[in-house]
Each structure stands twice: as C-alpha cells, then as structure tokens.
Design a protein around this motif. Structure first.
Motif, PDB file in Angstrom:
ATOM      1  N   LEU A 519       0.980  -1.185   0.062  1.00 40.58           N
ATOM      2  CA  LEU A 519       0.001   0.169  -0.060  1.00 40.58           C
ATOM      3  C   LEU A 519       0.798   1.259   0.114  1.00 40.58           C
ATOM      4  O   LEU A 519       1.774   1.464   0.907  1.00 40.58           O
ATOM      5  CB  LEU A 519      -0.982   0.112   1.346  1.00 40.58           C
ATOM      6  CG  LEU A 519      -2.187  -0.772   1.050  1.00 40.58           C
ATOM      7  CD1 LEU A 519      -1.692  -2.249   1.562  1.00 40.58           C
ATOM      8  CD2 LEU A 519      -3.121  -0.147   2.200  1.00 40.58           C
ATOM      9  N   LEU A 520       0.746   2.209  -0.928  1.00 38.39           N
ATOM     10  CA  LEU A 520       1.353   3.432  -1.051  1.00 38.39           C
ATOM     11  C   LEU A 520       0.018   4.611  -0.949  1.00 38.39           C
ATOM     12  O   LEU A 520      -1.091   4.286  -1.573  1.00 38.39           O
ATOM     13  CB  LEU A 520       2.007   3.736  -2.075  1.00 38.39           C
ATOM     14  CG  LEU A 520       3.161   2.578  -2.353  1.00 38.39           C
ATOM     15  CD1 LEU A 520       3.813   2.960  -4.008  1.00 38.39           C
ATOM     16  CD2 LEU A 520       4.067   2.487  -1.500  1.00 38.39           C
ATOM     17  N   TYR A 521      -0.023   5.570  -0.003  1.00 44.07           N
ATOM     18  CA  TYR A 521      -0.935   6.321   0.073  1.00 44.07           C
ATOM     19  C   TYR A 521      -0.449   7.757   0.660  1.00 44.07           C
ATOM     20  O   TYR A 521       0.708   7.987   0.889  1.00 44.07           O
ATOM     21  CB  TYR A 521      -1.814   5.723   1.373  1.00 44.07           C
ATOM     22  CG  TYR A 521      -0.855   5.670   2.468  1.00 44.07           C
ATOM     23  CD1 TYR A 521      -0.767   6.442   3.393  1.00 44.07           C
ATOM     24  CD2 TYR A 521      -0.321   4.333   2.613  1.00 44.07           C
ATOM     25  CE1 TYR A 521       0.172   6.137   4.702  1.00 44.07           C
ATOM     26  CE2 TYR A 521       0.556   3.800   3.621  1.00 44.07           C
ATOM     27  CZ  TYR A 521       0.886   4.902   4.542  1.00 44.07           C
ATOM     28  OH  TYR A 521       1.529   4.630   5.724  1.00 44.07           O
ATOM     29  N   THR A 522      -1.558   8.630   0.494  1.00 40.70           N
ATOM     30  CA  THR A 522      -0.978  10.060   1.034  1.00 40.70           C
ATOM     31  C   THR A 522      -1.469  10.288   2.333  1.00 40.70           C
ATOM     32  O   THR A 522      -2.159   9.542   2.938  1.00 40.70           O
ATOM     33  CB  THR A 522      -1.641  11.025  -0.059  1.00 40.70           C
ATOM     34  OG1 THR A 522      -3.101  10.700  -0.204  1.00 40.70           O
ATOM     35  CG2 THR A 522      -0.978  10.958  -1.395  1.00 40.70           C
ATOM     36  N   ASP A 523      -1.135  11.387   2.877  1.00 43.16           N
ATOM     37  CA  ASP A 523      -1.235  11.718   4.232  1.00 43.16           C
ATOM     38  C   ASP A 523      -2.479  11.965   4.867  1.00 43.16           C
ATOM     39  O   ASP A 523      -3.071  11.536   5.913  1.00 43.16           O
ATOM     40  CB  ASP A 523      -0.671  12.949   4.966  1.00 43.16           C
ATOM     41  CG  ASP A 523      -0.708  14.027   4.231  1.00 43.16           C
ATOM     42  OD1 ASP A 523      -1.828  14.144   3.070  1.00 43.16           O
ATOM     43  OD2 ASP A 523      -0.133  15.182   4.529  1.00 43.16           O
ATOM     44  N   GLY A 524      -3.792  12.273   3.927  1.00 46.54           N
ATOM     45  CA  GLY A 524      -5.003  12.409   4.169  1.00 46.54           C
ATOM     46  C   GLY A 524      -5.764  11.091   4.728  1.00 46.54           C
ATOM     47  O   GLY A 524      -6.669  11.149   5.363  1.00 46.54           O
ATOM     48  N   LEU A 525      -4.940  10.002   4.480  1.00 50.26           N
ATOM     49  CA  LEU A 525      -5.344   8.683   4.908  1.00 50.26           C
ATOM     50  C   LEU A 525      -5.105   8.395   6.356  1.00 50.26           C
ATOM     51  O   LEU A 525      -5.670   7.683   7.103  1.00 50.26           O
ATOM     52  CB  LEU A 525      -4.900   7.531   4.047  1.00 50.26           C
ATOM     53  CG  LEU A 525      -5.309   6.002   4.404  1.00 50.26           C
ATOM     54  CD1 LEU A 525      -6.909   5.971   4.093  1.00 50.26           C
ATOM     55  CD2 LEU A 525      -4.656   4.983   3.684  1.00 50.26           C
ATOM     56  N   VAL A 526      -4.154   8.809   6.912  1.00 54.22           N
ATOM     57  CA  VAL A 526      -3.400   8.582   8.035  1.00 54.22           C
ATOM     58  C   VAL A 526      -3.507   9.742   9.066  1.00 54.22           C
ATOM     59  O   VAL A 526      -3.280   9.582  10.279  1.00 54.22           O
ATOM     60  CB  VAL A 526      -1.998   7.702   8.025  1.00 54.22           C
ATOM     61  CG1 VAL A 526      -2.204   6.659   7.424  1.00 54.22           C
ATOM     62  CG2 VAL A 526      -1.325   8.748   7.414  1.00 54.22           C
ATOM     63  N   GLU A 527      -3.311  11.098   8.666  1.00 52.70           N
ATOM     64  CA  GLU A 527      -3.047  12.229   9.490  1.00 52.70           C
ATOM     65  C   GLU A 527      -4.351  12.915  10.004  1.00 52.70           C
ATOM     66  O   GLU A 527      -5.374  12.982   9.218  1.00 52.70           O
ATOM     67  CB  GLU A 527      -2.146  13.299   8.818  1.00 52.70           C
ATOM     68  CG  GLU A 527      -0.822  12.699   8.844  1.00 52.70           C
ATOM     69  CD  GLU A 527       0.179  13.856   8.115  1.00 52.70           C
ATOM     70  OE1 GLU A 527      -0.344  14.870   7.904  1.00 52.70           O
ATOM     71  OE2 GLU A 527       1.532  13.815   8.140  1.00 52.70           O
ATOM     72  N   SER A 528      -4.298  13.536  11.176  1.00 51.12           N
ATOM     73  CA  SER A 528      -5.416  14.164  11.849  1.00 51.12           C
ATOM     74  C   SER A 528      -4.692  15.149  12.655  1.00 51.12           C
ATOM     75  O   SER A 528      -3.657  14.975  13.407  1.00 51.12           O
ATOM     76  CB  SER A 528      -6.341  13.149  12.696  1.00 51.12           C
ATOM     77  OG  SER A 528      -7.414  13.954  13.224  1.00 51.12           O
ATOM     78  N   PRO A 529      -5.191  16.452  12.953  1.00 50.21           N
ATOM     79  CA  PRO A 529      -4.684  17.517  13.500  1.00 50.21           C
ATOM     80  C   PRO A 529      -4.471  17.280  14.921  1.00 50.21           C
ATOM     81  O   PRO A 529      -3.661  17.719  15.707  1.00 50.21           O
ATOM     82  CB  PRO A 529      -5.590  18.679  13.138  1.00 50.21           C
ATOM     83  CG  PRO A 529      -6.316  18.539  11.900  1.00 50.21           C
ATOM     84  CD  PRO A 529      -6.457  16.933  12.145  1.00 50.21           C
ATOM     85  N   ALA A 530      -5.451  16.474  15.477  1.00 47.71           N
ATOM     86  CA  ALA A 530      -5.384  16.245  16.836  1.00 47.71           C
ATOM     87  C   ALA A 530      -4.654  14.973  17.260  1.00 47.71           C
ATOM     88  O   ALA A 530      -4.469  14.591  18.479  1.00 47.71           O
ATOM     89  CB  ALA A 530      -6.744  15.897  17.444  1.00 47.71           C
TER      90      ALA A 530
END
Length: 578
Positions: A519-530
C-alpha cells in the motif's frame, strides 16, 4: 449599539468577507462625531476591540453623505479618500460600500468592504454586496424597532428572538453546501421559534420540485411532518402551483384564519390536508425563497400556526421574507459550489493515469477528494512499466488544495515519468534528479513522494519480487504479507521535494513474496490535526491484519473507511503480487 460588538452583524461581516474575498468587512453606524462598528472582520486588534473610530478616519461617511453605493478601485486616486487617515492606518487601498437605511429611508450607516491592494470590483461582487446590504439594513431596522418599542416588551422580545433566529440561520446555512441539508436545518430552526411548524419547498429552473422538507417543534409530530413532506414531494403539481402563485405576486401570502375546507378544493392529495389538520392549521404565511443572482423566486417557506399560537403579524412576515432571502443565498452558493466542484473533479480525474495491466501484478487505485473546498488538490498516484519489465510505482502530494496545486501536481508527475522512463537508476537517484529539476525549472512546488521500482526475481525454487524505494517526507509504505501480518516500512526521514535540492537520496530494498499486498498512500489517509501519524498507521494496520485473502479492491475500500477526517485529499495505490 455604539462601541459594542454585535454577533449578528459580525456574522454578516464574516459572510461578506468570505463571499467577496476581501481583507476586511465592516458594518458601520454613524453618530454625530464617531463611527461605530457593531460588525467587523479583518480590522487591526485594537480597532476591533474599541468598535469605534473618529469620523476623520471613516471612509464609510462618504457613502452616508451621498446616500448611495460607492465603489472606489483605488483610494489613493480618490480626492475625498486619499488623505483620509484610515487609508494609511488600515491600508485600505480599495473600498466599496452600500448604505444601510431605516424604515423611512434615512441612511444610518454602511456595509463596506476593503482590500489592501487596488481592485477592480466585479459586477457580481457589487451585486452581492448590495443584496447583503439589504439584509443588513433589515437587521438594523429590526434593532431600531426593538429599541423604540421598550414599552411593548412582548413585541420587543419577539423582534429580538427573530433577529437572533436570522443570525443563527445565516450561520447555519453557510455551514454546509448541501442544499437539502441546509433547507432541512432551516425548517428545524424555524419550527417552534417563528411558527409551530414549517414546510420548505424548492423548485428547479425547469419547474420540477427539487426539495420538500417539513419540521414541527413538537417531537410527537415528527413522523407526521416527515410523511407530509413525502406526500407533498409526490404531488409536484401542488408544489409548483404554490411556487407559481408567489412568483406572480413576488410578495408573501398571509392567511390569518385558514380554513382547511378551502384547501381541500385546491389540493388534490387529500392526505396533505388531513395531516395538516392533525398537526394544527389555523393560520399560515408563505414567503418566497429569492435568489440573489437574478432575483428569481425558486421556492417557498411555509410557516403554519395551530390554534394555540395565533396568527402571524407584520414582524413575523418581515422575518419570513428575510428567511427566504437567506435561503435564496444558500441556494445560489450551493449551485455555484456544485458547478465548481464538478469542474474540479473532472480536472482532477483527467490528470490521474489509467493503470496498466501487468501479468502477475494487480494494481488498484482510489482518489478521494476532500469534502471542503473545490475538491481538487495535489495528491496523485502513478504506475508504469519500464522497457526491462520492471514496474515504477509512485504516490505523492503537492502542497495545496486548489487548481494551482493540481496543475503543479500534473507537472511533477510528468517529470517523474519523463525522467524515470527507460532508465535503470534506483529510486533514490531518480528522486534526487527530480529535486534538481524542480529547482532548475523554477517550479514553486513543495511535495512529498514515494517512488518505487518493482522487479520479479528468481529466489531459489520460487519466484519473489524485489522492491526498491525512496521516500521524500512521505508516510511509510505498508506491506500485507500472505500470512496476514503487516509490515510498516519506517525509514530515517528525508526532506520534502522542492525545498533544498539534495545530491543524494537513499534507496531502500525489500523482498516481497507472492501473495503480498503493498500500500502506497497520501497523508489524508492517516493524519489528523489532533493525533500523531502513528495513530493513523495503527488504524490501517488493524484494518489490514489477517485480511491477506481479501480482494485488493475491497482492501481499498477498507483503507478509505479508516480515514477520520475529510478536509484533505486521499490518493491510494494498492499493489498485489502473484
């Protein structure tokens, strides 16, 4: 009102600042020697706290003096404004303002916008400012009516409640671009505060019914209200007839003593009248939903009272008209947003490649736009076959969430393709060359990326694959092994592309056995501001663990379901080897 902040006018200032895209917006009221600012956004902190300035600093006083719209592309070239201290202190190099009037037509203040650069104001911007000025004048008139009617406490309290409702309604309608959700919220807010129950209907330009919703303040009638909306939506002739009646007069329709028997003669589905009688129908008020663009009547807000509430008055009628205007503004915004989003999505998908078909290798990809903004951004994926049979894989993210980011993304992706195709270089040197190209070509891009090369090898008696990859500030690749275990390929971080060019970037090597899924992915899949990125990685590990036998396409869906936020794009590339 002088010297005090007013939440309703602050909301209007914020609304016009967003819609016209200016550095500052103000609602002003002029006194004998001072200008008061009950509503503002974008002013310096000290002025925003004081909420008043001397008239010598006022640009809006020229609007009040002229009693009409004033548009100034460059205040430095305007004889009346160029020496005004407000121009120097606020940096207001462009100005536009509309007068706010009381019920007798006297100009009391302005709704004004300012920008820090000279600006050629467009016709649509001025039309929007004029329309919001009318809304603001209505707010002002309601305030005046309340202040001069102190002796009539109930009337004053009613005006205050209605004004509060309008302010909250404006905020609620601008909180979503889904027009069905917005109009549903409108009905739920109005029911119980301005009327016992409320029906909202919206028609398409063709005349067909686009939306019908109903709400009652008493939860006991919730199901009946829902059924009423369903029956009304299934009877478009009656809804179209009602909208047409309001369109003919362009005025609200008010009936203080409603007779259900007379409605039966005009409304064919008897169930509508039966439900209305059960809920309570003794008076009603029908206000038009009027768009700001073209001043078209596109729907109606129907307010209904039962016997315990009494008929509607002039104040309620005025408020209902304002509700219709604000609903019309929401309709315009939703339609404009829908057109922009559609164009953006078409652009984004046209820039994403069609994945190749490769024997022994499955490729699946998903792109999920953010739920805010123009639905376009810098996330991308790519896969292509080299002449030697190896497969190049890439996922990246150019900073930004707009058309410029998407255009830059397309250039970066094409640079990757053009530079890597036909070359046997490892991913590290290829990313280093991309870094140099971005700087040498003067491309203003800051991007993260993972670039990988997948080769089939002969490891003893069974085939396997070698994967080499380089990572420029991107989330780590994740491998689902055939036994259901999950590997996260953390490596020492290297900087983003486009910051400072690096002569060398590291190439990492892994061996992959058949049946594995990468799996290759961008940060929208795993990042959250909190949360830390580790929490997002943990979620996808849990979703993958033990699911090696799951179809690759289904794995894509599961991965997207793990995303906790939707204010960022997601690009996902899934590679399964056999």
């Amino acid at each position: 009102m002088g010297g005090r902040a007013d939440a309703a006018f602050d909301r209007i200032a914020v609304l016009v600042e967003r819609l016209v895209d200016v550095s500052a917006a103000v609602v002003t009221v002029l006194g004998v020697d001072r200008q008061y600012l009950p509503g503002q956004v974008g002013l310096p902190e000290e002025l925003a706290a004081a909420r008043e300035v001397p008239l010598t600093h006022s640009l809006s006083r020229h609007v009040v003096e002229d009693g009409q719209l004033l548009v100034v592309p460059d205040t430095r070239a305007d004889p009346r404004m160029r020496d005004n201290q407000g121009v120097q202190e606020l940096g207001a190099l462009a100005f536009a303002g509309v007068p706010l009037t009381d019920s007798d037509g006297h100009v009391l203040g302005t709704l004004a916008v300012m920008d820090r650069e000279p600006r050629a104001w467009t016709r649509s911007e001025i039309a929007l400012l004029v329309e919001l000025g009318e809304v603001c004048s209505s707010e002002l008139r309601l305030r005046i009516a309340r202040e001069i009617a102190d002796e009539a406490r109930r009337a004053a309290e009613s005006a205050h409640d209605q004004l509060t409702l309008l302010g909250e309604l404006t905020e609620t309608l601008t909180a979503t671009m889904d027009i069905d959700e917005a109009l549903g919220r409108l009905g739920r807010m109005v029911a119980g505060r301005l009327a016992d129950w409320c029906v909202v209907a919206l028609a398409e330009p063709s005349g067909s019914v686009r939306h019908v919703s109903a709400a009652h303040h008493d939860p006991a009638y919730a199901e009946l209200a829902k059924r009423l909306a369903q029956v009304a939506a299934a009877a478009p002739r009656e809804m179209k007839s009602l909208v047409a009646a309001v369109q003919r007069t362009a005025l609200p329709i008010r009936e203080d003593a409603a007779d259900p028997k007379s409605l039966r003669a005009r409304i064919a589905p008897g169930e509508i009248v039966e439900i209305a009688e059960r809920i309570g129908l003794t008076s009603y008020l029908v206000a038009p939903i009027t768009t700001t663009v073209g001043r078209r009547i596109v729907g109606v807000v129907i307010l209904v009272n039962g016997p315990d509430r009494g008929p509607f008055g002039e104040a309620e009628e005025g408020t209902a008209v304002e509700i219709g205007r604000r609903a019309g503004l929401a309709v315009d915004n939703s339609r404009l947003y829908g057109r922009q989003r559609h164009v953006a999505e078409v652009l984004q998908h046209s820039m994403l490649p069609e994945l190749p078909e490769i024997p022994g290798i499955e490729l699946h990809a998903r792109y999920l736009p953010a739920q805010i903004g123009a639905a376009v951004g810098g996330d991308w994926y790519d896969a292509f076959v080299q002449p030697d049979g190896s497969v190049m894989l890439a996922v990246g993210d150019v900073s930004g969430h707009d058309i410029e980011a998407a255009a830059t993304m397309g250039q970066v992706r094409n640079l990757v393709r053009g530079d890597a195709y036909g070359r046997d270089d490892e991913p590290g040197p290829l990313l280093a060359q991309l870094d140099r190209a971005l700087h040498g070509l003067g491309m203003p891009a800051a991007a993260t990326a993972v670039l990988a090369r997948l080769r089939r090898t002969d490891a003893g008696k069974s085939d396997s694959y070698e994967l080499t990859f380089a990572n420029a500030g991107h989330p780590p690749p994740v491998l689902l092994r055939p036994d259901g275990e999950v590997e996260v390929w953390w490596e020492a971080p290297e900087p983003l592309l486009g910051l400072l060019p690096r002569q060398e970037r590291t190439t990492h090597r892994r061996r992959i056995v058949p049946g594995s899924t990468l799996l290759l992915y961008t940060d929208g899949l795993v990042e959250s501001p909190a949360q830390l990125i580790d929490e997002g990685i943990r979620r996808i590990r849990e979703a993958l663990h033990g699911n090696a036998a799951l179809a690759a396409d289904e794995l894509c869906t599961r991965m997207l379901d793990t995303a906790t936020r939707r204010d960022d794009d997601v690009a996902l590339l899934v590679i399964r080897v056999h």
